[in-house]
Design a protein around this motif. Structure first.
Motif, PDB file in Angstrom:
ATOM      1  N   LYS A  40       0.933  -1.255  -0.084  1.00 22.08           N
ATOM      2  CA  LYS A  40       0.445   0.254   0.187  1.00 22.08           C
ATOM      3  C   LYS A  40       1.109   1.461   0.313  1.00 22.08           C
ATOM      4  O   LYS A  40       0.105   2.293   0.360  1.00 22.08           O
ATOM      5  N   GLY A  41       2.524   0.814   0.115  1.00 23.82           N
ATOM      6  CA  GLY A  41       2.964   1.800   0.408  1.00 23.82           C
ATOM      7  C   GLY A  41       3.352   3.060  -1.002  1.00 23.82           C
ATOM      8  O   GLY A  41       2.933   2.471  -2.524  1.00 23.82           O
ATOM      9  N   SER A  42       4.482   3.776  -0.850  1.00 25.53           N
ATOM     10  CA  SER A  42       4.142   4.565  -2.234  1.00 25.53           C
ATOM     11  C   SER A  42       5.363   4.472  -2.185  1.00 25.53           C
ATOM     12  O   SER A  42       6.074   5.537  -4.156  1.00 25.53           O
ATOM     13  N   ASN A  43       6.881   4.211  -2.147  1.00 31.34           N
ATOM     14  CA  ASN A  43       8.066   3.974  -2.080  1.00 31.34           C
ATOM     15  C   ASN A  43       8.415   3.892  -3.651  1.00 31.34           C
ATOM     16  O   ASN A  43       7.712   2.146  -4.248  1.00 31.34           O
ATOM     17  N   ARG A  44       8.403   4.388  -4.381  1.00 28.26           N
ATOM     18  CA  ARG A  44       8.473   3.822  -6.103  1.00 28.26           C
ATOM     19  C   ARG A  44      10.227   2.632  -5.818  1.00 28.26           C
ATOM     20  O   ARG A  44       9.768   2.016  -7.017  1.00 28.26           O
ATOM     21  N   VAL A  45      11.120   3.039  -5.167  1.00 29.46           N
ATOM     22  CA  VAL A  45      12.168   1.320  -5.404  1.00 29.46           C
ATOM     23  C   VAL A  45      11.189   0.351  -5.650  1.00 29.46           C
ATOM     24  O   VAL A  45      11.622  -1.086  -6.174  1.00 29.46           O
ATOM     25  N   VAL A  46      10.618   0.156  -4.401  1.00 32.16           N
ATOM     26  CA  VAL A  46       9.454  -1.260  -4.152  1.00 32.16           C
ATOM     27  C   VAL A  46       9.070  -1.278  -4.482  1.00 32.16           C
ATOM     28  O   VAL A  46       8.230  -2.486  -5.285  1.00 32.16           O
ATOM     29  N   GLN A  47       7.890  -0.885  -5.819  1.00 38.32           N
ATOM     30  CA  GLN A  47       7.378  -0.477  -6.430  1.00 38.32           C
ATOM     31  C   GLN A  47       7.833  -1.228  -7.943  1.00 38.32           C
ATOM     32  O   GLN A  47       7.600  -2.205  -8.621  1.00 38.32           O
ATOM     33  N   ILE A  48       8.704  -0.600  -8.446  1.00 34.10           N
ATOM     34  CA  ILE A  48       9.570  -0.778  -9.404  1.00 34.10           C
ATOM     35  C   ILE A  48      10.361  -2.282  -9.284  1.00 34.10           C
ATOM     36  O   ILE A  48       9.843  -3.355  -9.978  1.00 34.10           O
ATOM     37  N   LYS A  49      10.654  -2.933  -7.342  1.00 42.85           N
ATOM     38  CA  LYS A  49      10.969  -4.347  -7.826  1.00 42.85           C
ATOM     39  C   LYS A  49      10.036  -5.099  -7.794  1.00 42.85           C
ATOM     40  O   LYS A  49      10.087  -6.361  -8.194  1.00 42.85           O
ATOM     41  N   LEU A  50       8.620  -4.698  -7.166  1.00 43.93           N
ATOM     42  CA  LEU A  50       6.886  -5.620  -7.710  1.00 43.93           C
ATOM     43  C   LEU A  50       7.045  -5.263  -9.371  1.00 43.93           C
ATOM     44  O   LEU A  50       6.846  -6.858  -9.036  1.00 43.93           O
ATOM     45  N   ALA A  52       9.013  -5.072 -11.497  1.00 47.19           N
ATOM     46  CA  ALA A  52      10.399  -6.377 -11.946  1.00 47.19           C
ATOM     47  C   ALA A  52      10.056  -7.532 -11.960  1.00 47.19           C
ATOM     48  O   ALA A  52      10.510  -8.581 -12.664  1.00 47.19           O
ATOM     49  N   CYS A  53       9.232  -8.051 -11.066  1.00 50.12           N
ATOM     50  CA  CYS A  53       9.062  -9.485 -10.551  1.00 50.12           C
ATOM     51  C   CYS A  53       7.718  -9.798 -10.708  1.00 50.12           C
ATOM     52  O   CYS A  53       6.948 -11.133 -10.448  1.00 50.12           O
ATOM     53  N   GLY A  54       7.167  -8.939 -11.688  1.00 54.24           N
ATOM     54  CA  GLY A  54       5.299  -9.563 -12.608  1.00 54.24           C
ATOM     55  C   GLY A  54       4.494  -9.094 -11.093  1.00 54.24           C
ATOM     56  O   GLY A  54       2.771  -9.981 -11.227  1.00 54.24           O
ATOM     57  N   GLU A  55       4.754  -8.827 -10.545  1.00 54.48           N
ATOM     58  CA  GLU A  55       3.797  -8.595  -8.924  1.00 54.48           C
ATOM     59  C   GLU A  55       3.297  -6.758  -8.457  1.00 54.48           C
ATOM     60  O   GLU A  55       2.485  -6.608  -7.836  1.00 54.48           O
ATOM     61  N   ALA A  56       2.928  -6.459 -10.188  1.00 51.82           N
ATOM     62  CA  ALA A  56       2.250  -5.117  -9.860  1.00 51.82           C
ATOM     63  C   ALA A  56       0.727  -5.573  -9.572  1.00 51.82           C
ATOM     64  O   ALA A  56       0.632  -4.199  -8.817  1.00 51.82           O
ATOM     65  N   GLU A  57       0.117  -6.432  -9.982  1.00 48.10           N
ATOM     66  CA  GLU A  57      -0.608  -5.635  -9.085  1.00 48.10           C
ATOM     67  C   GLU A  57      -1.285  -6.000  -7.367  1.00 48.10           C
ATOM     68  O   GLU A  57      -2.268  -5.763  -7.534  1.00 48.10           O
ATOM     69  N   GLN A  58      -0.274  -6.275  -6.988  1.00 49.13           N
ATOM     70  CA  GLN A  58      -0.415  -6.428  -5.684  1.00 49.13           C
ATOM     71  C   GLN A  58       0.162  -4.605  -5.055  1.00 49.13           C
ATOM     72  O   GLN A  58       0.002  -4.633  -3.871  1.00 49.13           O
ATOM     73  N   CYS A  59       0.278  -4.195  -5.898  1.00 50.56           N
ATOM     74  CA  CYS A  59       0.443  -2.539  -5.536  1.00 50.56           C
ATOM     75  C   CYS A  59      -0.320  -1.592  -5.530  1.00 50.56           C
ATOM     76  O   CYS A  59      -1.420  -1.758  -6.894  1.00 50.56           O
ATOM     77  N   LEU A  66       4.707   2.738 -14.565  1.00 54.65           N
ATOM     78  CA  LEU A  66       4.997   1.731 -13.696  1.00 54.65           C
ATOM     79  C   LEU A  66       4.022   1.236 -14.932  1.00 54.65           C
ATOM     80  O   LEU A  66       4.096  -0.318 -14.641  1.00 54.65           O
ATOM     81  N   VAL A  67       2.292   1.281 -14.269  1.00 60.29           N
ATOM     82  CA  VAL A  67       1.444   0.566 -14.609  1.00 60.29           C
ATOM     83  C   VAL A  67       1.936   0.254 -16.501  1.00 60.29           C
ATOM     84  O   VAL A  67       1.598  -1.419 -16.580  1.00 60.29           O
ATOM     85  N   ALA A  68       1.967   0.807 -16.850  1.00 59.71           N
ATOM     86  CA  ALA A  68       2.326   0.809 -18.336  1.00 59.71           C
ATOM     87  C   ALA A  68       3.561  -0.086 -18.690  1.00 59.71           C
ATOM     88  O   ALA A  68       3.897  -1.289 -19.162  1.00 59.71           O
ATOM     89  N   LEU A  69       4.730  -0.352 -17.618  1.00 61.11           N
ATOM     90  CA  LEU A  69       5.413  -1.047 -17.338  1.00 61.11           C
ATOM     91  C   LEU A  69       5.241  -2.745 -16.999  1.00 61.11           C
ATOM     92  O   LEU A  69       5.145  -3.972 -17.755  1.00 61.11           O
ATOM     93  N   SER A  70       4.583  -2.955 -16.014  1.00 61.18           N
ATOM     94  CA  SER A  70       3.798  -4.611 -16.049  1.00 61.18           C
ATOM     95  C   SER A  70       3.304  -5.024 -17.133  1.00 61.18           C
ATOM     96  O   SER A  70       3.487  -5.881 -17.041  1.00 61.18           O
ATOM     97  N   LYS A  71       2.919  -4.036 -18.007  1.00 63.44           N
ATOM     98  CA  LYS A  71       1.956  -4.386 -18.759  1.00 63.44           C
ATOM     99  C   LYS A  71       2.938  -5.291 -19.937  1.00 63.44           C
ATOM    100  O   LYS A  71       2.771  -6.407 -20.274  1.00 63.44           O
ATOM    101  N   GLU A  72       4.172  -4.237 -19.595  1.00 61.15           N
ATOM    102  CA  GLU A  72       5.223  -5.149 -20.169  1.00 61.15           C
ATOM    103  C   GLU A  72       6.362  -6.219 -19.861  1.00 61.15           C
ATOM    104  O   GLU A  72       6.469  -7.135 -21.036  1.00 61.15           O
ATOM    105  N   VAL A  73       5.840  -6.216 -18.828  1.00 57.33           N
ATOM    106  CA  VAL A  73       6.808  -7.120 -17.809  1.00 57.33           C
ATOM    107  C   VAL A  73       5.425  -8.574 -18.414  1.00 57.33           C
ATOM    108  O   VAL A  73       6.158  -9.454 -19.077  1.00 57.33           O
ATOM    109  N   ALA A  74       4.711  -8.327 -17.904  1.00 58.30           N
ATOM    110  CA  ALA A  74       3.327  -9.381 -18.031  1.00 58.30           C
ATOM    111  C   ALA A  74       4.049 -10.119 -19.230  1.00 58.30           C
ATOM    112  O   ALA A  74       3.621 -10.838 -19.927  1.00 58.30           O
ATOM    113  N   ALA A  75       3.736  -9.037 -20.486  1.00 56.88           N
ATOM    114  CA  ALA A  75       3.613  -9.968 -22.524  1.00 56.88           C
ATOM    115  C   ALA A  75       5.108  -9.783 -22.622  1.00 56.88           C
ATOM    116  O   ALA A  75       5.122 -11.441 -23.056  1.00 56.88           O
TER     117      ALA A  75
END
Length: 112
Positions: A40-50, A52-59, A66-75
């Motif tokens: 639930k936090g807003s620390n960008r480094v933590v968000q980027i790590k999540l 990168a490991c495919g867990e963006a939906e948990q943010c 970062l939403v756009a990046l998470s779609k690229e990671v999923a693809a």
């Protein structure tokens, strides 16, 4: 970093306070079965790590980039899974024989 309630539910009892703990927490996100750990936090480094490991939906608070990046990671992950499945089901290549090389002799007998 996790604890359990009397009825068996787990919760984050201690926030990560150093790099090693953060690494373990990110690993917990990666292996969770039902998506019950949320960030639930807003620390960008933590968000980027999540992301990168495919867990963006948990943010809960991802910025648009970062939403756009998470779609690229999923693809990318979907393509990798397809490539792995295709490679695993492909027949093994035929062994190379001297006759296949067109020389009639073993490849290592170059001085003949």
């Amino acid at each position: 970093m996790f604890a359990y309630t009397a009825d068996g539910h787990c919760y984050v009892s201690k926030q990560p306070s150093n790099a090693a703990e953060m690494h373990r927490m990110i690993q917990a996100f990666e292996v969770q079965d039902v998506g019950c750990i949320r960030y639930k936090g807003s620390n960008r480094v933590v968000q980027i790590k999540l992301v990168a490991c495919g867990e963006a939906e948990q943010c809960d608070q991802l910025d648009g980039d970062l939403v756009a990046l998470s779609k690229e990671v999923a693809a990318d992950r979907a393509l990798q899974a397809t490539a792995i499945a295709t490679t695993a089901s492909a027949p093994a290549p035929a062994p190379v024989t001297p006759s296949a090389l067109g020389t009639g002799r073993a490849w290592w007998r170059f001085w003949d």
